[in-house]
Design a protein around this motif. Sequence first.
Motif, PDB file in Angstrom:
ATOM      1  N   GLU A  41     -14.445   5.300  -3.121  1.00 34.58           N
ATOM      2  CA  GLU A  41     -14.034   4.056  -3.756  1.00 34.58           C
ATOM      3  C   GLU A  41     -12.863   3.442  -2.987  1.00 34.58           C
ATOM      4  N   VAL A  42     -12.663   2.137  -3.214  1.00 35.12           N
ATOM      5  CA  VAL A  42     -11.615   1.389  -2.516  1.00 35.12           C
ATOM      6  C   VAL A  42     -10.664   0.764  -3.531  1.00 35.12           C
ATOM      7  N   ILE A  43      -9.371   0.919  -3.262  1.00 31.65           N
ATOM      8  CA  ILE A  43      -8.330   0.207  -4.006  1.00 31.65           C
ATOM      9  C   ILE A  43      -7.816  -0.894  -3.075  1.00 31.65           C
ATOM     10  N   PHE A  44      -8.117  -2.141  -3.401  1.00 28.05           N
ATOM     11  CA  PHE A  44      -7.704  -3.265  -2.563  1.00 28.05           C
ATOM     12  C   PHE A  44      -6.378  -3.804  -3.086  1.00 28.05           C
ATOM     13  N   VAL A  45      -5.376  -3.853  -2.208  1.00 24.83           N
ATOM     14  CA  VAL A  45      -4.024  -4.280  -2.584  1.00 24.83           C
ATOM     15  C   VAL A  45      -3.737  -5.628  -1.937  1.00 24.83           C
ATOM     16  N   HIS A  74      -1.160  -7.301  -6.615  1.00 29.06           N
ATOM     17  CA  HIS A  74      -1.987  -6.441  -7.444  1.00 29.06           C
ATOM     18  C   HIS A  74      -2.592  -5.304  -6.615  1.00 29.06           C
ATOM     19  N   ALA A  75      -2.607  -4.134  -7.211  1.00 24.43           N
ATOM     20  CA  ALA A  75      -3.419  -3.033  -6.692  1.00 24.43           C
ATOM     21  C   ALA A  75      -4.646  -2.981  -7.586  1.00 24.43           C
ATOM     22  N   HIS A  76      -5.746  -3.505  -7.085  1.00 21.67           N
ATOM     23  CA  HIS A  76      -6.933  -3.677  -7.914  1.00 21.67           C
ATOM     24  C   HIS A  76      -7.575  -2.336  -8.239  1.00 21.67           C
ATOM     25  N   ALA A  77      -8.251  -2.289  -9.368  1.00 19.74           N
ATOM     26  CA  ALA A  77      -8.928  -1.068  -9.792  1.00 19.74           C
ATOM     27  C   ALA A  77      -9.956  -0.634  -8.754  1.00 19.74           C
ATOM     28  N   PRO A  78     -10.152   0.667  -8.582  1.00 22.98           N
ATOM     29  CA  PRO A  78     -11.102   1.159  -7.577  1.00 22.98           C
ATOM     30  C   PRO A  78     -12.507   0.608  -7.785  1.00 22.98           C
ATOM     31  N   ARG A  79     -13.162   0.311  -6.657  1.00 24.60           N
ATOM     32  CA  ARG A  79     -14.555  -0.145  -6.674  1.00 24.60           C
ATOM     33  C   ARG A  79     -15.347   0.660  -5.654  1.00 24.60           C
ATOM     34  N   LYS A 126       0.830  -1.213   0.000  1.00 24.82           N
ATOM     35  CA  LYS A 126       0.000   0.000   0.000  1.00 24.82           C
ATOM     36  C   LYS A 126       0.867   1.266   0.000  1.00 24.82           C
ATOM     37  N   SER A 127       1.811   1.337   0.924  1.00 26.59           N
ATOM     38  CA  SER A 127       2.691   2.514   0.980  1.00 26.59           C
ATOM     39  C   SER A 127       3.581   2.599  -0.254  1.00 26.59           C
ATOM     40  N   THR A 128       3.984   1.450  -0.774  1.00 27.15           N
ATOM     41  CA  THR A 128       4.807   1.431  -1.983  1.00 27.15           C
ATOM     42  C   THR A 128       4.047   1.991  -3.173  1.00 27.15           C
ATOM     43  N   LEU A 129       2.756   1.691  -3.236  1.00 29.13           N
ATOM     44  CA  LEU A 129       1.922   2.234  -4.310  1.00 29.13           C
ATOM     45  C   LEU A 129       1.919   3.762  -4.256  1.00 29.13           C
ATOM     46  N   LEU A 130       1.718   4.333  -3.076  1.00 25.60           N
ATOM     47  CA  LEU A 130       1.725   5.789  -2.951  1.00 25.60           C
ATOM     48  C   LEU A 130       3.087   6.371  -3.295  1.00 25.60           C
TER      49      LEU A 130
END
Length: 230
Positions: free
Chosen positions: A199-203, A207-212, A38-42
């Motif tokens: 929306e939620v991005i589930f990691v 995978h960092a999944h597309a927002p839902r 999660k932090s890596t994505l940011l």
Amino acid sequence: MLRLEETLIAQGDFQMRADFTLEAGRRYAVIGPSGAGKSTLLAALCGFVPLSAGRMLWQGADITDADPGARPMTMLFQDNNLFPHLTVLQNVGLGLRPDLGMNAQERQRVEEALMRVDLSRFAETKPGNLSGGQQSRVALARVLVQARPLVLLDEPFAALGPALRNEMLDLVQDMVGQTKAALVMVTHAPEDVRRIADEVIFVEGGHAHAPRPAAALMDDPPPELRAYLG
């Protein structure tokens, strides 16, 4: 609009793929197990971690290799990243001028940001003399004064008690509502998701999944999210 196009984020043995779009004015919660990235994505969005594959587009322009300071976003870290030897006003001013050589107009912007987070009277105070909640407000003011289109939060309120954390989340919502910025917030707390996210991005699982949509996802989570939520 920020677009991650078939991107790969890799650090050592860790790999994560992301392919999605973030829309202006939307509020995104990033959730998932510890160590999922999660932090890596940011950090990759901000340019602190380079992409190993794919492209990042802002309003159609390729910013994959842009320096962090040239990107349309600002980030609030877990530790608030305040400098103890600088005053509150100077810490906020760093958001505009890293050399602190503010002109009168820039100083006025800083003072207005401090007013909006109710810290005007602490302008000449050092961070060490503030409470945890006040320090978080200083960091928020620094984000506010930059007025970027995307605001990224990496669990900056995790150490605060529930009441104070909710107060800070409300302040963040007011802030992004006024500036029309998109908000991307890492959190471990499902109640924060329900409080703040569109929306939620589930990691998970690389995978960092597309927002839902947040409400529907939290009310009826898929098996992998249900397992994470417990």
